[in-house]
Structure formats: C-alpha cells, structure tokens
Scaffold this active site. Structure first.
Site, short mmCIF file in Angstrom:
data_model
loop_
_atom_site.label_atom_id
_atom_site.label_comp_id
_atom_site.label_asym_id
_atom_site.label_seq_id
_atom_site.Cartn_x
_atom_site.Cartn_y
_atom_site.Cartn_z
N CYS A 68 0.86 -1.23 -0.12
CA CYS A 68 0.02 -0.03 -0.10
C CYS A 68 1.02 1.25 -0.12
O CYS A 68 1.63 1.36 1.05
CB CYS A 68 -0.89 -0.07 1.10
SG CYS A 68 -1.93 1.73 1.36
N CYS A 72 -0.69 4.17 2.61
CA CYS A 72 -0.66 3.94 4.09
C CYS A 72 -0.56 2.48 4.48
O CYS A 72 0.68 1.85 4.55
CB CYS A 72 -1.91 4.59 4.54
SG CYS A 72 -3.34 4.05 3.74
N SER A 73 -1.34 1.80 4.81
CA SER A 73 -1.30 0.42 5.30
C SER A 73 -2.46 -0.36 5.24
O SER A 73 -2.67 -1.43 5.65
CB SER A 73 -0.87 0.32 6.71
OG SER A 73 -2.12 1.01 7.52
N CYS A 74 -3.31 -0.15 3.61
CA CYS A 74 -4.39 -0.91 3.41
C CYS A 74 -4.09 -2.58 3.26
O CYS A 74 -2.77 -2.72 2.62
CB CYS A 74 -5.16 -0.37 2.08
SG CYS A 74 -5.73 1.41 2.36
FE FE Z 1 -3.60 2.21 3.15
#
Ligand code: FE
Length: 205
Positions: free
Chosen positions: A110, A113-115
């Site tokens: 991602c 961010c951190s999906c």
């Molecule tokens: Fe994300």
C-alpha cells in the site's frame, strides 16, 4: 534518511507504553471499557487472520474451479467457505486475489498507508507500513524481494499491486511441488502470511 522515518531504538516499549496510556485514557473517559481491547485482540486471534487466507489458498490449490471463481469475484468465492462471520466487513469489503503462476510473481503493498485485507491476513506487520518499504517496493520490487530472500529470475514478471480503500489485494502463491499427497488441511499449514503478501513463496516442509 529523513528523521521522520527513523525508528526509535526503544520503539516496541515506547509503542506499548503509548497504547497503555491511550487505553487508560479511553476507559477513563468512558469511550471504551476494560474489555474492549481484549475483545478486539480476540477477534484478530480467532476470527480475522492469516488462518483464513490459508484455508482459501489451500482450497484454491485443490480445486481449480474454486480458484478461478476466487480470481473472478474474490468476496463471492470466499463466501462459499465456512469462515468466521464478518469476513465481508472491516477492511474486507473489496478484496481481490491475484495468483502467482510460472513466469508471474505478485507482490502486494500500500503506497499510501497500510491498506491490507484484514479478514484473510489479519493486521499488517509494522514493516508493511514503513515508508521506505512502501516506496522502494513500488520502485524496485526485485531488489526489495531479494532482501526478503526471494530471488526472482529476470524471466519472471513481477506485478506489484497497490492496495487502497477501493481494493485490498492478496496473493495466491503457487502450490509447492511434491505436495500432491497432502490433504487440504495439511496444505493450509504451508500457506504463510508472507506468501500471501508475495514477499515469500509457499514451500513444502
Ligand atoms: Fe493504505
């Protein structure tokens, strides 16, 4: 490197202290109870985690028609399996599976961010959120994979899939050679979270 991206040496202890302080404050303000955090932890230990992804991948390995349905419509195919409730919600609404194949390797990241597909993989490891990993994996995936111990031959295409709020990807690794005799349950044990992220391959034990 920019100082904002450096880790503190006492990162884990610092984070733990911060979490404890936040939890205490939220309980004090009546926003959560002393059971809330335990409940959330229990969900990620028993309901949402890589144990679900392993079941999905093992089924895809033994049932090619299921694998095709999984690639065509991931949430619909997952709904065929007896997995814990809540698989469709909480970061799992828009999951898409991509399959490794001879000549094709997939990596999920991602960049923003951190999906991450929580229902099938659980919570992402800290390095998945690392700005250096995120940017380098997009820019030079082969070099990054090599640092994970995965040397991808030049002849193999590397596809990098960028997860977002719209689509959360996971990888169906290739079934390891020499596993023809294994049961579906035994195959599940070969499917690691790293293999479903594409930073590793599934290996026969
Ligand atoms: Fe994300």
């Amino acid at each position: 490197m920019d100082d904002r991206f450096r880790y503190r040496k006492d990162r884990e202890a610092y984070s733990a202290a911060r979490v404890r302080a936040l939890e205490a404050l939220l309980i004090q303000k009546g926003i959560i109870t002393d059971k809330t955090v335990d409940t959330v932890l229990e969900v990620f230990e028993t309901k949402m985690g890589p144990f679900n992804g392993a079941k999905i991948v093992a089924r895809a390995w033994v049932d090619s028609a299921f694998k095709q349905r999984l690639l065509d419509n991931t949430p619909k195919a997952i709904a065929e399996l007896k997995l814990p409730k809540g698989m469709a919600g909480a970061e799992g609404e828009h999951m898409r599976a991509v399959a490794n194949a001879p000549g094709v390797h997939n990596l999920i990241i991602c960049t923003l961010c951190s999906c991450y597909p929580w229902p099938v993989l659980g919570l992402p490891p800290y390095w998945y959120k690392d700005p250096t990993f995120r940017s380098r994996a997009a820019r030079e995936p082969r070099a990054v994979l090599k640092e994970f111990g995965l040397d991808i031959a030049e002849s193999v295409e590397v596809n990098v899939w960028d997860s977002s709020a719209q689509i959360r990807w996971f990888v169906v690794p290739e079934r390891p050679a020499g596993t023809e005799e294994l049961s579906e349950a035994e195959l599940e044990t070969l499917v690691t979270p790293e293999a479903m992220m594409g930073v590793a391959i599934a290996k026969a034990v």
